[in-house]
Scaffold this motif. Structure first.
Motif, short mmCIF file in Angstrom:
data_model
loop_
_atom_site.label_atom_id
_atom_site.label_comp_id
_atom_site.label_asym_id
_atom_site.label_seq_id
_atom_site.Cartn_x
_atom_site.Cartn_y
_atom_site.Cartn_z
N SER A 170 10.82 5.42 -17.68
CA SER A 170 10.08 4.63 -18.67
C SER A 170 8.88 3.90 -18.09
CB SER A 170 11.01 3.61 -19.34
OG SER A 170 11.59 2.76 -18.36
N GLY A 171 8.70 3.98 -16.78
CA GLY A 171 7.56 3.28 -16.21
C GLY A 171 7.31 3.66 -14.77
N VAL A 172 6.03 3.91 -14.44
CA VAL A 172 5.60 4.17 -13.06
C VAL A 172 4.34 3.33 -12.83
CG1 VAL A 172 4.78 5.87 -11.40
CG2 VAL A 172 6.54 6.51 -13.04
N ALA A 173 4.36 2.54 -11.77
CA ALA A 173 3.20 1.68 -11.49
C ALA A 173 3.10 1.41 -9.99
CB ALA A 173 3.33 0.36 -12.25
N ALA A 174 1.93 0.99 -9.57
CA ALA A 174 1.76 0.60 -8.17
C ALA A 174 2.68 -0.58 -7.87
CB ALA A 174 0.31 0.23 -7.91
N HIS A 175 3.37 -0.50 -6.76
CA HIS A 175 4.31 -1.56 -6.37
C HIS A 175 3.56 -2.70 -5.68
CE1 HIS A 175 7.80 -3.59 -4.73
NE2 HIS A 175 7.28 -3.50 -3.52
N ARG A 176 3.84 -3.94 -6.09
CA ARG A 176 3.29 -5.12 -5.39
C ARG A 176 4.43 -5.77 -4.62
NH1 ARG A 176 -0.62 -8.74 -4.71
NH2 ARG A 176 -0.06 -10.95 -4.54
N ALA A 183 8.02 5.43 -1.63
CA ALA A 183 6.96 5.51 -0.63
C ALA A 183 6.77 6.96 -0.21
CB ALA A 183 7.30 4.66 0.59
N GLY A 184 5.51 7.35 0.00
CA GLY A 184 5.24 8.70 0.46
C GLY A 184 4.77 9.65 -0.61
N LEU A 185 4.77 9.21 -1.88
CA LEU A 185 4.26 10.03 -2.97
C LEU A 185 3.40 9.15 -3.88
CD1 LEU A 185 7.34 12.15 -4.19
CD2 LEU A 185 5.42 12.93 -2.78
N ALA A 186 2.26 9.67 -4.29
CA ALA A 186 1.40 8.94 -5.23
C ALA A 186 2.05 8.90 -6.60
CB ALA A 186 0.03 9.61 -5.32
N ALA A 187 1.62 7.95 -7.43
CA ALA A 187 2.21 7.79 -8.76
C ALA A 187 2.10 9.06 -9.59
CB ALA A 187 1.54 6.62 -9.47
N ARG A 200 0.81 -1.21 0.00
CA ARG A 200 0.00 0.00 0.00
C ARG A 200 0.85 1.27 0.00
NH1 ARG A 200 -3.08 -0.98 4.38
NH2 ARG A 200 -4.35 -2.38 3.12
N GLY A 201 0.48 2.17 -0.93
CA GLY A 201 1.11 3.49 -0.94
C GLY A 201 2.50 3.54 -1.54
N ARG A 202 2.95 2.47 -2.18
CA ARG A 202 4.29 2.51 -2.77
C ARG A 202 4.20 2.42 -4.30
NH1 ARG A 202 8.42 -1.42 0.11
NH2 ARG A 202 6.69 -2.88 0.32
N VAL A 203 5.21 3.00 -4.92
CA VAL A 203 5.24 3.09 -6.38
C VAL A 203 6.52 2.48 -6.90
CG1 VAL A 203 5.33 4.71 -8.33
CG2 VAL A 203 3.84 5.19 -6.36
N ALA A 204 6.40 1.69 -7.97
CA ALA A 204 7.58 1.12 -8.63
C ALA A 204 7.95 2.02 -9.80
CB ALA A 204 7.27 -0.29 -9.13
N LEU A 205 9.23 2.40 -9.86
CA LEU A 205 9.70 3.34 -10.88
C LEU A 205 10.87 2.73 -11.63
CD1 LEU A 205 9.97 6.24 -12.13
CD2 LEU A 205 11.45 6.78 -10.18
N ARG A 206 10.82 2.85 -12.96
CA ARG A 206 11.94 2.42 -13.80
C ARG A 206 12.53 3.68 -14.46
NH1 ARG A 206 13.67 -2.31 -15.76
NH2 ARG A 206 11.81 -3.36 -14.92
N THR A 207 13.86 3.86 -14.27
CA THR A 207 14.51 5.06 -14.82
C THR A 207 15.98 4.77 -15.13
OG1 THR A 207 15.25 7.32 -14.30
CG2 THR A 207 14.91 5.84 -12.44
N PRO A 208 16.48 5.31 -16.25
CA PRO A 208 17.91 5.16 -16.54
C PRO A 208 18.76 6.16 -15.74
CG PRO A 208 16.84 6.40 -18.29
CD PRO A 208 15.75 5.96 -17.36
N ALA A 209 18.10 7.13 -15.08
CA ALA A 209 18.81 8.15 -14.30
C ALA A 209 18.48 7.93 -12.82
CB ALA A 209 18.42 9.54 -14.77
N ARG A 210 18.94 6.83 -12.29
CA ARG A 210 18.53 6.43 -10.95
C ARG A 210 18.93 7.45 -9.89
NH1 ARG A 210 20.98 0.95 -8.64
NH2 ARG A 210 22.65 2.39 -8.04
N GLU A 211 20.17 7.93 -9.92
CA GLU A 211 20.64 8.85 -8.89
C GLU A 211 19.89 10.18 -8.94
OE1 GLU A 211 22.61 7.91 -6.52
OE2 GLU A 211 22.83 5.93 -7.44
#
Length: 304
Positions: A277-283, A258-262, A223-234
Motif C-alpha cells: 500500500s505504500g513505497v517511499a524514500a526512507h528517512r 536497501a539495495g533496490l530503488a523504489a 540514502r538509498g533505502r526505501v520504506a515499504l508498507r505491505t500486509p504480506a510482509r513475509e
C-alpha cells in the motif's frame, strides 16, 4: 568571553585503561551539540578534563580560548552539571543556589530567577535530601545557570526525568542555544537528542567516530533505502531478498529495503503479485544513524 569549547588531541589513561585516545572537537555558540556514545566511550572524562577536574596526559581543552583553571569567577563563564546528586542533604535547594550566588558576588535574586527557569517552584525550599532524581536534575540545571554563563556542559541531564521532564528539558536546551550559548550535552542515547541537537559528536573507545550536523548524519543513513508498507510482509521479504535487497522489519506491516530503488521494488512486487500500500524514500532517525556509525566503527580494521 567567546562562547566556544575547543578540545585538541586529548589522551588520558587510568592505569591500563585508555579513557581518551586523541579526542578532538569544537563546540560553537548558538546550537546544542550532542556528545554521544556508549558507556565507557570517554564522554564524562572529556567533560571532566574541560572543567579541569582531570589532567590529560596529552592535549588541551580550552573554554573561550583559556583553560578552565585560568577563569576568574568561573560560574559566570561556564555552567556545568556533572552529578545532580552532589548536594548537602540538609540544605534546601534555594540555600544551595544562594551559596553559589554569593561565592561569585551575585545578588540573591539570581537564585530565584534560576529557580523559576528550572521549574523548581516551591520545591526549592525543601531540603535536598528529600528530592527525587528529577528534582535534583532541575536543581543541577539551576546551579549551572546561576552565573548566566555563555557556555554550558551537561552530563546526561535527561537521567531521572519522566516524559514530561524530557520534553521540558529539550525545550530549555533549544532556548539556551537560541540565546547564543554554546551548549554541550552528553548522552548514551541518541534518541534523547532527537529534535534538540543541531550537531552531534559521536565517540567510541575514547576517540571521535563522527563530528557532523544532525541533518548530514540522517541524510547519510537514509540514502538509498526505501520504506515499504505491505500486509504480506513475509512474501515481500522473500521476493526482495531473492532480488539482492537487504530487508529489515520496522513494524507489523512495514519494512525498510536497501539495495533496490523504489521503482524496482514496485515493479518486483507487482510482478510477484505481492500486495503493498505504500513505497517511499526512507528517512532514518538519529538513532538509526548512530547505530550505523557505531556498527561501522566496531568492524575489524575500522579506524586503523
Amino acid at each position: 568571553m567567546e562562547a566556544t569549547i575547543e578540545v585538541t588531541g586529548l589522551r588520558k589513561r587510568f592505569g591500563q585503561v585508555t579513557a581518551l585516545d586523541g579526542m578532538s572537537f569544537t563546540v560553537t555558540p548558538g546550537r546544542v551539540t550532542g556528545l554521544v556514545g556508549p558507556g565507557g566511550a570517554g564522554k564524562s572524562t572529556a567533560m571532566r578534563v574541560i572543567l579541569g577536574l582531570d589532567v590529560p596526559d596529552e592535549g588541551r581543552a580550552l573554554v573561550g580560548g583559556r583553560p578552565y583553571r585560568a577563569l576568574r569567577r568561573p560560574l559566570c563563564h561556564v555552567g556545568a552539571l556533572l552529578d545532580a546528586g552532589a548536594l548537602q542533604p540538609g540544605r534546601t535547594g534555594r540555600d544551595h543556589l544562594l551559596w553559589l550566588a554569593r561565592s561569585h558576588g551575585l545578588p540573591a535574586r539570581r537564585a530565584d530567577e534560576v529557580i523559576e527557569r528550572a521549574g523548581l517552584g516551591a520545591k526549592a525550599r525543601r531540603r535536598a535530601g528529600r528530592y527525587s532524581p528529577a528534582v535534583r536534575q532541575r536543581l543541577g540545571l539551576a546551579a549551572a545557570l546561576i552565573g548566566d554563563p555563555p557556555v554550558l556542559l551537561l552530563d546526561e541531564p535527561f537521567t531521572g526525568l519522566d516524559a514530561g521532564g524530557v520534553a521540558w528539558l529539550r525545550g530549555l536546551l533549544r532556548e539556551l542555544a537560541g540565546e547564543g550559548r554554546a551548549v554541550l550535552v552528553s548522552s548514551p542515547l541518541m534518541s534523547e537528542l532527537e529534535d534538540t541537537a543541531g550537531h552531534v559528536i559521536v565517540v567510541g573507545r575514547g576517540a571521535v567516530v563522527a563530528d557532523a550536523a544532525v541533518a548530514e548524519l540522517v541524510e547519510a543513513a537514509s540514502r538509498g533505502r526505501v520504506a515499504l508498507r505491505t500486509p504480506a510482509r513475509e512474501e515481500a521479504m522473500t521476493a526482495l531478498a531473492h532480488a539482492g535487497a537487504t530487508v529489515a522489519v520496522t513494524g507489523p506491516d512495514t519494512l525498510t529495503v536497501a539495495g533496490l530503488a523504489a521503482e524496482r521494488v514496485t515493479a518486483l512486487l507487482g510482478r510477484r503479485k505481492v500486495p503493498f500500500s505504500g513505497v517511499a524514500a526512507h528517512r532514518a532517525t538519529l538513532e538509526e544513524a548512530y547505530m550505523e556509525l557505531t556498527r561501522q566503527a566496531a568492524q575489524p580494521g575500522a579506524g586503523s
